[in-house]
Every structure is written in C-alpha cells, then in structure tokens.
Design an enzyme around this catalytic site. Sequence first.
Site, PDB file in Angstrom:
ATOM      1  CB  THR A 298      -0.947   0.014   1.216  1.00 29.50           C
ATOM      2  OG1 THR A 298      -1.771   1.188   1.175  1.00 29.50           O
ATOM      3  CG2 THR A 298      -0.196  -0.023   2.529  1.00 29.50           C
ATOM      4  CG  HIS A 350       4.953 -11.308  17.081  1.00 26.80           C
ATOM      5  ND1 HIS A 350       5.931 -12.190  16.670  1.00 26.80           N
ATOM      6  CD2 HIS A 350       5.523 -10.584  18.077  1.00 26.80           C
ATOM      7  CE1 HIS A 350       7.023 -12.006  17.385  1.00 26.80           C
ATOM      8  NE2 HIS A 350       6.796 -11.032  18.257  1.00 26.80           N
TER       9      HIS A 350
END
Length: 379
Positions: A298, A350
């Site tokens: 993006t 994560h």
Amino acid sequence: MATEIKAPVFPESVADGTIATWHKKVGEPVSRDEVICDIETDKVVLEVVAPADGSLVAIIKDEGDTVLSDEVIAQFEAGAGAAPVVERTETVSDQAPAVRKALTESGIAAADVQGTGRGGRITKEDVANHQAKPAANVTPLSVAVGERIEKRVPMTRLRKRVAERLLAATQETAMLTTFNEVNMKPIMELRKQYKDAFEKRHGARLGFMSFFVKAATEALKRYPAVNASIDGDDIVYHGYYDIGVAVSSDRGLVVPVLRDTDRMSYAEVESGIGVYAAKARDGKLSIEEMTGGTFTITNGGTFGSLLSTPILNQPQTGILGMHKIQERPMAVNGQVEILPMMYLALSYDHRMIDGKEAVGFLVAIKELLEEPAKLILDL
C-alpha cells in the site's frame, strides 16, 4: 413476451448484493447491451445489461433491496429495432455511481451539466468542468451564524466490508509494525535515465511500484513465512507470489492482485497496475481480480503520508507500506548529504512471523531498492 432479468451469478465469496441504481424506468426504451441496473456487492459494482432492444415492463427489486445470486430483479420485453432516442431530463439517479457521488458532493443538478459521454451521459470530468465555471449573477448561499450543518449518507457495502475486515484484523491477529528507511536516489536516477525509452518500448510508464513489487517478491522468496497465511490451526505456505496493490477509489479501498509476480517483467507489472487503477476509478474491477493474494503493498505516499502503520489484509501475514519521498540530511561516510528518503513500514502477524524474520525481510527490500542492479540481475 416478457422475459426475466436476473442478478448475475455471484462467486462463493459474495453472499448477496444490493440494487444500487436503476438506469431505466418501466416503459423506457433500451438498446441491447445497454446498462439498465447496477448491483453493489461487498467487493464490486456489477452491471446488468439489456438482453435485447426493448423495454422494462416491471421492476421487481427496487433500489436498496437485497438480491441473491441469479435472483429475478425485473421483467423485460423485447421489441423490434433499436431503442429510439428520447429527450429526457437527466437526474442524479440516472448517473453512474462515481458521477452520482460527484453531483451530490458538489450540490450540482444533473440537468445543469452538459454531458460529453456516450449518448450524452454525464462524466465526472463534466461535473468538475461545470464546477470550475464562474457562475453569473449567482448570490452566495448564506448560512446563519452559529448554524451547524450535518449531512448523513448511507455507508456503501464496500466501505462497510472494508471496515469489518480492518476491525477483524486488529482484533484477531497479533499485529506489529517494524520500520526502516530507503535511499531512493539510485532508483530515481535509473528511472530518470530510462523512463522515456521504457515507455517507448513497452507503452507503459516506468514508476516506482514495479521496483517495490519485484523487491518484495525477491524478499518473499527469502522469507517464506511472510508469504504464508494462517488457516485455523494450520500454516499455509504459498509456492507462488500473488501481490495485492491497494488502490483508492470513490467507493473505498480496493486491492486488485498481480498474479505470479516472480514471472512478470517490470513492464508487465507497470501495465497491470495501470489497468487496475483505471478499472478501480471506473468501478470495473471484477471479484476475481481482487480475490486471493499472498502479500499486499500500500502506498500512502500518494497522498503525502510520511509514516503510517498499515493494517493486515487477512488472511495474509504481511503488508508493506510505502510513503512520501522526502529529502533529508543523512550521514554518508562521515559526510552529511541531502538524499531523497522514504520510510518503509512492514506490519506482520506475530503469531506467524518472528521479529527477526520481519526485520530481515524489510532490510532485504531496503538493500534491493538501494542497489537495483542486484534486483535486476537476480543477485
């Protein structure tokens, strides 16, 4: 004899749609393949066209109604010959979604705008040009002191769906963001030297995005976890590289996907992005073009963003944020140089990716961009 007009067959990922606009009224002549209705889904606006010359004899689903895949929405009767040209006054509801939005926001009546599109239809450029014209003998609208004006408009299905996905990403993932910066001078010099020859040879502009797509593809090869996704209790490692490129449109953010970017040339990447950007502006992206993707890029720098934390595009585990190029004083070999720098941001899940892998991935992209010869020569 009347025939049924049905909604398109939606893909499995789309449950239903909403009738956005009827472009034709009951009894109004219509030509074969002329758009008679827009159906808005969570991802795209689908156009329903007339099967032949004729007219609508009944509208079964009104604007705002929910429709299912292949559901009957109107009755149509074919007639002989092409539909005659009928003089009529344009209204806001007669326009395409992007034009309706421009008319509504500008407060301009459709009847006041001279259409230059096919069949005299109004385009966004017509609205902008009309807005730019100086109005003669027009008294400015006075607003009473202290008056607080509000405007309430329904949220589009796409905007609602984007909101749901972004909220889910923040709630359902262990999302972290790591940052770095890249010296854009080598790529800028390379682009300046070859952009004219590139465009002449390939018919596409040489931008920065192709370098980022190719650098991300190479980095994904080195760090497969960033190219993976989580499905329940399983980790799915993808042996291909489908990179989504976030594009802003009037209806909201859309992410068309470039397939097999490891096999694409720089020209193919630039051409593909150009085609997707044009389709996004016109609301013509198909659901298939926005389905899938193993990684997303993006570019907030388009709007002047210096730094941001992009949100994951689930079920992907990584998203790269590009930003504005800004000259800054940098220490180079003990000397201060003014260099065009860009901050990079990598948001990652994560649960799937450790900090070491995330940082290594972003450093790999930085190094490839700062030495584009290595990227081009596959070193």
